[in-house]
Design an enzyme around this catalytic site. Structure first.
Site, PDB file in Angstrom:
ATOM      1  CD  GLU A 500      39.786  11.314 -12.602  1.00 22.66           C
ATOM      2  OE1 GLU A 500      40.121  12.453 -13.009  1.00 22.66           O
ATOM      3  OE2 GLU A 500      38.858  11.136 -11.799  1.00 22.66           O
ATOM      4  CG  ASP A 563      30.839  11.170 -15.623  1.00 20.85           C
ATOM      5  OD1 ASP A 563      31.869  10.725 -15.091  1.00 20.85           O
ATOM      6  OD2 ASP A 563      29.881  11.628 -14.979  1.00 20.85           O
TER       7      ASP A 563
END
Length: 651
Positions: A500, A563
């Site tokens: 995030e 990711d």
């Protein structure tokens, strides 16, 4: 309209029960970690997936359904006035006999309103009411933060949504559409028949609705195009947009909704408005009416009889490959909890997470942010000027963990009238929500709001708020547990947290500054280099075969960048601990992506989801990390091997 980069996680427990297949580690890491589980896993009939995320969500469902059964039985007292109203609604959603007795009667006056429309003049006279009561409209109007000044709200005017999942489904050679459109047709016709239409009339209405829908499709964005979030920001003078619409009085509608006439509006899909005059024409008026009727019937599918619900879900089940509808009990649970989402989240967070865990996880987030900051300081491709701006943005990042300090005041306005039908109560709540939405106009943006309830197994980054949010439900094993090693926790929640954070610096988030405003803070040279790295990530995923189709690297690039950055950052944090165990780190990363899904669902996600398939998220990203090769002895010629020159490293 705001971008919330959702990390659609698929965690899974039971790693000890299903040991790693050592013979596969260097060939297919995901299969080595999850293959034995997949051999025995079965997808429940009312699901499109199992494993991971679905398991955690199912466990929360069981817990809350048990608790709320006690609430309905009077064994559990409501924790607050909002919970008392939730109890009333849950009682209504669960009262099958009363819903059957009422039947489809509440829907019929709504359909009659649409049937009574004569022309565009008539529609214009009712359009403000249409928006305020959530009836389908051929334009979408909403209030959200202005992307260039996120302290203030802007007005967004958008195209309507399509019947099929994406505009690519409307291509003549798309095989999915050939399967789905007949099912959509059958679903819509049957719903209208249940609402009192003859078969012939229902068939005509649905065919006309599909004709109008097909006219919209060429002029709206595909999921790939919409994934370039910044291109949503297209400001135009309101007068110029209104001039494009000969038969819709846009200015009057806007004034009726916000009691103001702004100088400009934002068009996320301006090409639609270039064609809107031809689409929203008197020649199409009957088609538009039919489109409204079909949308209204589909929108009511959960609030009437059991047959209406079962029939209404047929098309969506075909989309996902789900074999059967949810039980009536589960449907009642989700309808009630979805309506009172923040109230249910507050209950779940306080009872099953608590303030101590909230503080502990917040410290972990701060630690991961510090690791990220150190990585930015030592970054070898950013200039000093851009690096300084990146660190400022990171330091200004807002962190939300667990659940809000208080329930959103909106939910205190929800009052259930037990003498009225479920449909009418839900309609009243919808009107309160819409009124609240448009009442934001003219006020500062509320940055305290959460866009997820605490019982949601997910997490997100909001570029317009420059904030990361971790609901309580994701903060459990296998992501995070005191019973797991620190390395396993870093491979789980650590990677989620850093994922995030990385969204602040992905291809979309990187274009917003520390205040959440659309503002280029990069030097030209740094931005060009970053675009090259992003293109390398696109190339790494683009065209990979999966579920009989291929991955779209452009559609998934932002999540893949996050990711990659998240996993790399979490790995560095794990290596800083005295008890580092990189094998446990990588294996838990593989565990959290455990997922088994129907072919239909996997193919649907490949078309519309900004995330790569779970298996590829597990497998491809580890290939970019040198430590993975050393940990598992991966060498040239192995299936998991990627030449050093091809390894993508951005953050």
């Amino acid at each position: 309209m705001r971008l919330n980069h959702l990390m659609t996680v698929s965690p899974a427990g039971g790693a000890d029960k299903f040991p790693v297949d050592e013979s596969l580690v260097t060939e297919d890491f995901y299969e080595a970690v999850n293959g034995k589980w997949a051999e025995q896993a079965t997808i429940p009939g009312d699901h499109a997936t199992t494993g991971g995320f679905r398991d955690l969500a199912d466990n929360i469902e069981k817990t809350l359904m048990h608790d709320f059964a006690d609430l309905l039985a009077g064994k559990l007292e409501p924790a607050n006035p909002e919970m008392a109203e939730f109890k009333k609604l849950y009682t209504l959603t669960s009262d099958a006999d009363e819903r059957e007795k009422v039947g489809t009667a509440p829907l019929k006056p709504v359909l009659a309103k649409i049937e009574a429309l004569k022309d565009f003049a008539d529609l214009n006279a009712h359009l403000v009411e249409w928006f305020k009561t959530d009836l389908p409209t051929p334009l979408d109007i909403g209030v959200d933060a202005d992307m260039k000044n996120t302290s203030q709200y802007a007005l967004y005017v958008d195209a309507p949504s399509l019947f099929l999942p994406d505009k690519t489904y409307y291509a003549k050679d798309n095989p999915a559409a050939k399967q789905l459109l007949p099912i959509f047709t059958q679903t819509a016709v049957k719903l209208l028949e249940l609402a009192g239409y003859s078969e012939d009339k229902a068939t005509t209405v649905v065919e006309q609705a599909k004709q109008f829908d097909a006219q919209i499709a060429p002029h709206v964005k595909s999921s790939e195009e919409a994934a370039d979030y910044v291109k949503m920001y297209n400001p135009f003078p309101l007068a110029d947009v209104d001039a494009k619409l000969d038969h819709i009085d846009l200015t009057a509608v806007v004034k009726g909704l916000i009691n103001d006439t702004p100088d400009q509006v934002i068009l996320p899909q301006p090409l639609f408005f270039d064609a809107a005059n031809d689409i929203l024409s008197p020649a199409n008026f009957d088609l538009i009416k039919s489109w409204m009727l079909v949308k209204t019937a589909l929108g009511a599918r959960g609030a009437l009889t059991e047959e209406f619900r079962q029939v209404g879900g047929t098309y969506n089940r075909a989309l996902s490959g789900q074999k059967q509808a949810q039980s009536r009990e589960k449907a009642a649970f989700y309808l009630a909890t979805g309506t009172f989402s923040q109230v249910v989240g507050d209950y779940y967070g306080r009872k099953y997470f608590g303030e101590k865990a909230k503080a502990d996880v917040r410290q972990m987030v701060l630690k991961m942010a510090n690791v990220y900051q150190q990585r930015l300081k030592t970054n070898d491709w950013l200039s000093a000027a851009t690096r300084e701006k990146a660190i400022v943005k990171l330091q200004k990042l807002t962190i939300k963990v667990g659940y809000p300090d208080k329930i959103d005041a909106l939910f205190s306005k929800f009052k259930i009238d037990e003498t009225k039908s479920l449909f009418d109560n839900l309609q009243a709540i919808t009107e309160i929500i819409i009124d609240n939405h448009f009442s934001r106009w003219g006020h500062p943006v509320d940055r305290e709001r959460w866009d997820m309830s605490a019982d949601t197994v997910n997490a997100y980054y909001s570029p317009s708020n420059n904030e990361i949010v971790f609901p309580a439900a994701i903060l459990q094993a296998p992501f995070y547990s005191l019973e797991q090693s620190s390395s396993a926790n870093y491979g789980g929640i650590g990677a989620v947290i850093a994922h995030e954070i990385s969204h602040a610096f992905d291809n979309n988030g990187s274009q917003f500054d520390e205040f959440g405003n659309l503002n280029n803070w990069w030097t030209d040279a740094d931005l060009d280099h970053f675009k090259g790295l992003a293109q390398a990530m696109i190339k790494e995923f683009d065209g990979i075969e999966f579920a009989g189709q291929k991955v779209n690297g452009k559609l998934t690039v932002s999540e893949n960048i996050a990711d990659g950055g998240g996993l790399s950052c979490a790995l560095e944090a794990a290596k800083s601990e005295a008890d580092v165990d990189l094998r446990a780190f990588f294996i838990n990363w593989g565990n959290v992506w455990r997922m088994k899904a129907t072919t239909e669902y996997m193919q649907l996600l490949l078309s519309i989801d900004v995330h790569a398939p779970a298996k590829l998220r597990a497998n491809v990203q580890v290939k970019n990390l040198d430590d993975f090769y050393q940990t598992f002895g991966v060498k040239a010629g192995d299936g998991m091997y990627l030449a050093p020159a091809d390894r993508v490293k951005i953050w």
